[in-house]
Design an enzyme around this catalytic site. Structure first.
Site, PDB file in Angstrom:
ATOM      1  N   ALA A 103       0.836  -1.197   0.000  1.00  0.00           N
ATOM      2  CA  ALA A 103       0.000   0.000   0.000  1.00  0.00           C
ATOM      3  C   ALA A 103       0.874   1.252   0.000  1.00  0.00           C
ATOM      4  CB  ALA A 103      -0.907   0.003   1.222  1.00  0.00           C
ATOM      5  N   CYS A 104       0.338   2.330  -0.579  1.00  0.00           N
ATOM      6  CA  CYS A 104       1.060   3.600  -0.579  1.00  0.00           C
ATOM      7  C   CYS A 104       1.266   4.049   0.854  1.00  0.00           C
ATOM      8  CB  CYS A 104       0.274   4.663  -1.351  1.00  0.00           C
ATOM      9  SG  CYS A 104       0.562   4.516  -3.118  1.00  0.00           S
ATOM     10  N   PRO A 105       2.392   4.641   1.125  1.00  0.00           N
ATOM     11  CA  PRO A 105       3.410   5.164   0.213  1.00  0.00           C
ATOM     12  C   PRO A 105       4.552   4.193  -0.095  1.00  0.00           C
ATOM     13  CG  PRO A 105       3.921   5.934   2.404  1.00  0.00           C
ATOM     14  CD  PRO A 105       2.658   5.086   2.515  1.00  0.00           C
ATOM     15  N   LEU A 106       4.451   2.926   0.315  1.00  0.00           N
ATOM     16  CA  LEU A 106       5.573   1.999   0.136  1.00  0.00           C
ATOM     17  C   LEU A 106       6.034   1.840  -1.314  1.00  0.00           C
ATOM     18  CD1 LEU A 106       4.884  -0.768   2.788  1.00  0.00           C
ATOM     19  CD2 LEU A 106       6.655   0.985   2.809  1.00  0.00           C
ATOM     20  N   ASP A 150      -1.771  -1.030  -5.872  1.00  0.00           N
ATOM     21  CA  ASP A 150      -2.502   0.002  -5.133  1.00  0.00           C
ATOM     22  C   ASP A 150      -2.904   1.116  -6.099  1.00  0.00           C
ATOM     23  OD1 ASP A 150      -3.533   1.884  -3.416  1.00  0.00           O
ATOM     24  OD2 ASP A 150      -1.805   1.930  -2.079  1.00  0.00           O
TER      25      ASP A 150
END
Length: 89
Positions: free
Chosen positions: A16-19, A43
């Site tokens: 999931a963001c921000p990863l 995502d």
């Protein structure tokens, strides 16, 4: 991360963001100027995140595509200032 002659592949599907953007940023730091990084993500928020990331950092988002649930981003690493000066002279 997988590297071929033309581009490096970073698979961040399921994150999931921000990863995805953070991992891409880390990967781009290891690549030479002008190199391409293909990022595979799932995502939907990654679309806006990668657009903003490239706009803010100077890297070029050269392609964006979608196949099923997978988003594919191709980012070209910006030219380092020392390299850009040499190229323009």
């Amino acid at each position: 991360m997988t590297t071929s002659a033309s581009e490096t592949l970073l698979d961040v599907r399921g994150m999931a963001c921000p990863l995805p953007v953070l991992r891409a940023h880390r990967s781009l730091k290891t690549l030479p100027s002008g190199a391409r990084l293909r990022v595979l993500a799932t995502d939907r928020a990654s679309v806006a995140e990668f657009q903003a990331f490239c706009r803010e950092t100077g890297h070029a988002l050269v392609a964006l595509s979608e196949e099923g649930e997978t988003l594919s981003f191709v980012i070209r690493r910006k030219m380092d200032t020392a390299v850009a000066a040499t190229v323009t002279e």
